[in-house]
Design an enzyme around this catalytic site. Structure first.
Site, short mmCIF file in Angstrom:
data_model
loop_
_atom_site.label_atom_id
_atom_site.label_comp_id
_atom_site.label_asym_id
_atom_site.label_seq_id
_atom_site.Cartn_x
_atom_site.Cartn_y
_atom_site.Cartn_z
N GLU A 163 0.83 -1.20 0.00
CA GLU A 163 0.00 0.00 0.00
C GLU A 163 0.87 1.26 0.00
OE1 GLU A 163 -2.63 0.29 3.36
OE2 GLU A 163 -3.35 2.28 2.74
N SER A 171 -3.32 3.57 7.02
CA SER A 171 -3.27 2.40 6.16
C SER A 171 -4.58 1.64 6.30
CB SER A 171 -2.11 1.50 6.57
OG SER A 171 -2.30 0.21 6.08
N LYS A 183 -7.40 -4.28 22.12
CA LYS A 183 -7.74 -5.35 21.18
C LYS A 183 -9.12 -5.92 21.47
CE LYS A 183 -3.94 -5.61 18.71
NZ LYS A 183 -3.96 -5.31 17.28
N GLU A 237 -11.24 -3.67 19.68
CA GLU A 237 -11.08 -3.82 18.23
C GLU A 237 -11.85 -5.05 17.73
OE1 GLU A 237 -7.25 -5.15 16.78
OE2 GLU A 237 -7.38 -3.80 15.06
#
Lengths: 270, 525, 387
Positions: free
Chosen positions: B211, B250, B289, B292
């Site tokens: 990317e 990203s 996390k 997430e």
């Protein structure tokens, strides 16, 4: 000191960290049961309890078309002319000159009339104790008398709580409203409620949507009772005198009769 | 004996009993009387209830209290990552301090709050809390239940940073390398598959480097610099405070979510397991996390199989929770023999290992980017990119990329440092192509789910853990992600190539502005 | 059962009543050891429940027969009512004792009950209630002393009490007047809590007035019941003539109620359709207007059953009114429902059972009911359901 002290709660500045709740617990040596623990509590306002003299309640309300969340610290309002103290026939609840309304467990009879009288319903009873007390925020009287602020105020990290002379606190509240008219609602809760309280609230959401009692009269509640009660001595003397006169007057009519002849025990054997 | 004779004499005995009763009655009377007297005495204690407890010293001062040590951070009862035990809190203010000064979250939004408690779930407060009042939300029971359920295929992945810290919970020094023991312990607990998040870290590098090159070459139509997106705390921070910079992020998911997505697609297919039966567990150094894994969009496997009930990662455990389970099951980590990760999705390179340290993602990406651009293995200087190593708050480096020119990169950790970098990017004053952000100081090895220490974590501790990671990197034969053979197989047989259509579906995500959740500071009341 | 001079017949209903009293006593013991929360359904939202709402407030009101009879008989010297006077005074005394016991059960820190005698919270309505009830109970005990000493034949003491009697009688009317009204004043402070249909500055007037007109009805009811139980002829002519007192006072009550509603602008709330408004309408129509009509229509008030039915309505109405003030009117402010626990009911039941037992014992051993000219024979006895 001598001057009545007050606390301003600015609801717009509260982030709901509950530092005040912990400070209250630490300073007053309260040992709340497991329900006050850290695990997720059900999504509903936390309630005052004998071992929780202050709580922070969370409300999700509609404001300008979007949902907002507001935190409201709750505790005793410490009325200027407290209904509970006037309702107490043993002087267990008393208003101090410094501002706090304090409870003396030694005098308390446990009749709970104070709980009926309190317009804000902040008093809590130790239902599970053989000799229950009526408990509530004492506004940290010992600290106030010692020129300190209540424990909760001193622990607030965001400045949502401000402590000081009631006059100055009101001026401060008005100043905040003046400088941010777009933010605050015009009411200062506690300014006139129940004749004025020592805890005053500023908010950007109408108070009735944050669970504040509505319909609390502006006249101090003890005045209602007193308007009735002050007739007592007059009634006692006047009614007594009237009865005495009637008694003497009507004695003329009394016919002599022997009470011993008139009544007899019932014979249940029949 | 005199006494005995007395006792035998009936008259004497009568007398004794009587005097005994007298004594009992007398003492009872005395006791009652003294109690009565005591009750009537003037009591010196204050004539009202309350005020008998203690407060930390600083609160007993009248008036002005030190601003930095008081109160605490708000933690919502439904915070998915953190919980707090009110009974342990002493209002020391450490959580507030770290949230404000290190992470620049608390105090960086205006009041009144809107409708949620602002939290990036980094968990630093739980590391700084001296009484253990703040801790991760406990999910150990869910994992134990899954392990006990025969019908479930329980897969676990472990993050790069847990293998240099888990040992601390078992008496080993910080930085002790317990990778093999950790695998053995997880197998012993009954996990059906033990996978390495490092595998997904290598995958992340492949995707992210691709990317980056696309951005630099102008193919991606996305702005430079590119921001890393492995740290969920950082991602949420950016969504809250710098939503206008979200295009810089990203699109790659974090290694945890990449592996989670693959477990229920690629892995399930290869192993012939029904993805609905898989329980995907991860062991992370990180409390964010947990948040997430619950983001609604993290269900690539559900979209892949058209099954709504699938989540890519079902349960996230922190290092501390894993240690707790092991202790509960009486498994002594230090005494276990070393074992290897599974063969499928268990291989790693040095580039993945260093993901756990600040600067690691950047270094790994640079190694692979060099290969992608030149087709050659990176030179030795790329394998030891010292400018991005170490614990300086913001680190910068410039490396020469043949054919592209100078690649300028920056690395920061701790969101207060991140905020400085972001402000500079916002002002468009930066020459960088690629910036690494880590929410926690030191990177993942300093994560909010790592073992707690007696004092708040220090840089010395972080340095020890980081050093262990770089030692492992240096000791590995394969140092760059593109060398990972299992990864090559994955691309060959499943994803085809980095940023292919399927890779985009499974491994990439998008971000959402949370600006409506908080009020800009300037408008604060 | 006879012990010395005293007799008390044990029959099946009485055994049941004694059983109920024992159960209540055990429950009370449990309450004293484990606290109110273990026995009652009371909460911070409902600090006062069955014991205060029914046993105390209704009990005291029902005992109002004592002071109205005292006024009519001893002050106004309507001597024709003398035959029912002692019974009325006795039920009143037992009623007060029950109320005091229930109060004692209800207060949490009962060992402090004497505090208000020394720490004068005179600004409290409860202070007046407490003093008046305590003094009045004392007065009633002294009044009963006359009967007692007549029975145990202590003419000196009886004579002494008889000398005191005028003072006691007057105190025995003034004190209940004060505290019957004060029981209403208790709720004056609940300005924002008690429903506006009931909350009024005239609450004290309504309470004392209703307690007063309740008296004749109560005398009628208990006289009829006692007559039934002891197979005697009820004093129907007396009861019938007492209805005129009740009728007049109830008309005043109704008028003042209506004027008060109008003055406070609470008329619209009558028809707001809420639970409270329905209860209020039932109270006023069923228990005030209906008995007024029954008393006023000669075709009904001439009949024994008519007087009895109307009296039942009046008694029930006062109970209904007290319960409305304590429960219905406060429900909205409490925000959650309250229903007494089994234990609360058991204690209440036990106390009223005790009242009946004590009543039976006293009338069977003391000269309280008028001497019978002719007593109809019958087998067994049945105690009155209600004192």
């Amino acid at each position: 000191m001598g001057r009545s002290q007050a606390v301003l709660v600015d609801i717009t500045k509260c982030v709901g960290c509950e530092s005040c709740v912990v400070a209250c617990r630490l300073y007053n040596d309260l040992k709340p049961g497991p329900r006050a623990g850290g695990e997720a509590k059900p999504d509903g306002p936390a309630e005052l309890a004998p071992d929780r003299w202050t709580v922070v309640q969370s409300f999700r309300v509609e404001k300008d078309g979007s949902r907002v969340r507001r935190f409201v610290k709750r505790q005793c309002f410490h009325c200027l002319d407290p209904a509970c103290a006037s309702a107490c026939f043993a002087k267990a609840l008393q208003k101090t000159p410094e501002g706090p309304v304090v409870y003396n467990e030694k005098l308390c009879v446990g009749c709970r009339y104070c709980m009926i009288a309190c317009p804000f319903e902040v008093l809590r009873y130790e239902w599970d104790k053989p000799f229950p007390r009526v408990l509530k925020c004492q506004m940290c009287l010992a600290r106030i008398a010692n020129d300190q602020m209540p424990a909760c105020v001193s622990a607030c990290p965001t400045g949502a709580l401000t402590f000081g002379d009631r006059d100055k606190i009101i001026a401060e509240a008005r100043q905040r409203q003046y400088s941010r008219p777009d933010l605050y609602v015009s009411q200062i809760y506690g300014l006139t409620e129940a004749g004025g309280t020592s805890w005053l609230y500023l908010s950007d959401v109408p108070f009735e949507r944050l669970g504040f009692p509505t319909g609390v009269p502006e006249r101090p509640l003890p005045e209602y009772t007193w308007a009735v009660l002050r007739w007592t001595p007059h009634l006692f003397v006047g009614w007594g005198a009237l009865l005495a006169v009637m008694y003497l007057y009507n004695r003329r009519r009394a016919v002599a009769h022997s009470e011993e002849e008139m009544y007899a025990p019932v014979d249940a054997e029949e | 004996m005199e006494a005995r004779t007395n006792a035998m004499d009936p008259e004497k005995r009568e007398l004794t009993r009587r005097s005994f009763l007298k004594m009992v009655a007398g003492s009872g009377l005395l006791l009652g009387l003294s109690g009565l007297l005591g009750g009537c005495m003037e009591d010196k204690s204050p004539a009202y209830v309350g005020g008998k407890g203690w407060l930390p010293y600083q609160y007993d001062l009248p008036g002005h209290l030190p601003a930095q040590v008081r109160g605490r951070v708000p933690i919502d009862p439904d915070n998915p990552s953190l919980s707090r035990d009110d009974q342990k809190c002493v209002l020391c203010g450490q959580c507030l301090e770290v949230c404000q000064s290190v992470q620049s979250v608390y105090g960086y939004y205006g009041l009144p709050v809107i409708d949620e408690t602002i939290c990036i779930h980094c968990g630093q407060c739980s590391l700084f809390c001296p009484t253990g009042a703040i801790r991760e939300r406990d999910h150990t029971q869910e994992v134990l239940a899954a392990l006990a359920d025969e019908s479930k295929f329980v897969v676990v992945q472990t993050a790069p940073a847990t293998r240099v810290s888990l040992g601390e919970e078992f008496g080993l020094p910080p930085g002790a390398w317990v990778e093999g023991q950790q695998v053995a312990a997880l197998r012993k607990l009954g996990f059906d598959a033990v996978l390495d998040t490092n595998f997904a870290a290598d995958l992340t590098v492949m995707e992210e480097a691709t990317e980056l090159i696309k951005r630099i070459k102008g193919e991606a139509k996305r702005p430079l610099p590119q921001f890393t997106s492995c740290s969920p705390g950082w991602v949420k921070f950016c969504e809250y405070f710098y939503p206008e910079l979200l295009p810089h992020l990203s699109s790659c998911k974090s290694p945890q979510q990449m592996l989670g997505a693959l477990v229920k697609t690629y892995y399930a297919g290869r192993r012939g397991v029904d993805p609905g039966n898989i329980v995907s567990v991860s062991v992370m150094p990180c409390t964010a996390k947990k948040f997430e894994a619950r983001r609604p969009e993290m269900n690539a496997s559900a979209k892949y199989w058209q099954r709504q009930d699938l989540r890519d990662v079902d349960v996230v455990l922190t290092t501390r929770e894993l240690a707790r389970i092991l202790k509960e099951k009486q498994i002594d980590l230090a005494a276990l023999p070393e074992e290897q990760y599974d063969q499928l999705m268990g291989e790693k390179t040095g580039g993945a290992v260093i993901f756990g340290a600040t600067g690691g993602v950047m270094e790994a990406a640079v190694r692979t980017a060099y290969f992608f651009i030149t087709g050659e293995d990176p030179p030795a200087s790329f394998l030891n990119l010292t400018p991005v190593r170490g614990l300086a708050g913001v680190k910068e480096a410039a490396v020469e990329m043949p054919g592209v020119g100078t690649l300028r990169v920056a690395v920061c950790h701790g969101m207060a440092n991140g905020r400085k970098v972001l402000e500079a990017v916002r002002r468009k004053e930066t020459p960088w192509h690629f910036v690494e952000f880590m929410a926690c100081p030191g990177g993942c090895i300093g994560g909010g789910g790592q073992p707690r220490t007696a004092v708040p974590p220090t840089d010395a501790l972080r340095a020890q853990r980081i050093a262990a990671l770089y030692r492992a990197d240096a000791s590995l034969g394969k140092r760059s992600s593109y060398e990972n053979a299992e990864l090559a197989a994955l691309y060959q047989g499943f994803l085809k190539h980095p940023m292919s259509e399927l890779a985009e579906e499974l491994l990439h995500t998008r971000y959402y502005s949370r600006a409506d959740k908080l009020r800009p500071l300037s408008l604060a009341g | 059962m006879e012990v010395g001079n005293w007799s008390f017949r044990i029959t099946l209903p009485r055994v049941v009543l004694i059983g109920l009293v024992l159960v209540a006593a055990l429950t009370a013991l449990y309450r004293f050891i484990f606290g109110l929360g273990a026995v009652t359904n009371l909460s911070d939202q409902w600090p006062w429940g069955l014991w205060i709402g029914f046993d105390l407030l209704c009990g005291i009101a029902l005992a109002g027969g004592g002071f109205s009879t005292a006024l009519i008989v001893h002050v106004l010297h309507r001597d024709k009512y003398l035959p029912v006077a002692r019974a009325a005074l006795l039920t009143s005394l037992i009623g007060y004792l029950v109320a005091l016991v229930s109060l004692f059960l209800d207060i949490g820190r009962w060992y402090n009950f004497w505090r208000p005698f020394f720490f004068w919270g005179y600004h409290s309505v409860l202070f007046e209630v407490f003093w008046c009830i305590s003094l009045y109970t004392l007065v009633q005990i002294l009044e009963f002393g006359e009967v007692f000493f007549e029975r145990v034949r202590a003419p000196v003491l009886k004579g002494l009490l008889q000398k005191l009697m005028p003072l006691l009688l007057i105190l025995g009317i003034v004190l209940p007047t004060l505290h019957q009204s004060s029981l209403g004043s208790l709720y004056v402070i609940a300005v924002n809590k008690l429903h506006p249909l009931w909350w009024s500055m005239l609450l004290p007037f309504f309470f004392v007035w209703s307690a007063f007109f309740l008296g004749p009805a109560m005398v009628t009811l208990e006289g009829t019941l006692a007559a039934r139980a002891y197979r005697r002829e009820p004093e129907t002519p007396l009861f019938r003539s007492l209805t005129r007192v009740t009728l007049g006072m109830m008309l005043v009550y109704l008028a003042v109620k209506l004027i008060d509603l109008g003055y406070r602008g609470a008329f619209p709330r009558l028809f707001e359709g809420s639970f409270e408004s329905h209860m209020y309408l039932v109270e006023m129509v069923g228990f005030v207007i209906l008995p007024i009509i029954m008393y006023a229509v000669p075709a009904i008030s001439r009949k024994t059953w008519g007087v009895l039915a109307a009296s039942c309505l009046v008694v029930g109405g006062v109970v209904f009114n007290r319960l409305n003030v304590v429960f219905t009117g406060m429900a909205k402010a409490a925000g959650q429902p309250y229903f007494p626990s089994v234990w609360e009911f058991l204690i209440t039941l036990g106390m009223w059972s005790a009242l009946i037992l004590v009543y039976c014992f006293l009338v069977e051993n003391f000269p309280i009911l008028p001497k019978e000219k002719h007593s109809s024979p019958g087998e067994g006895d049945k105690c009155p359901e209600r004192g």
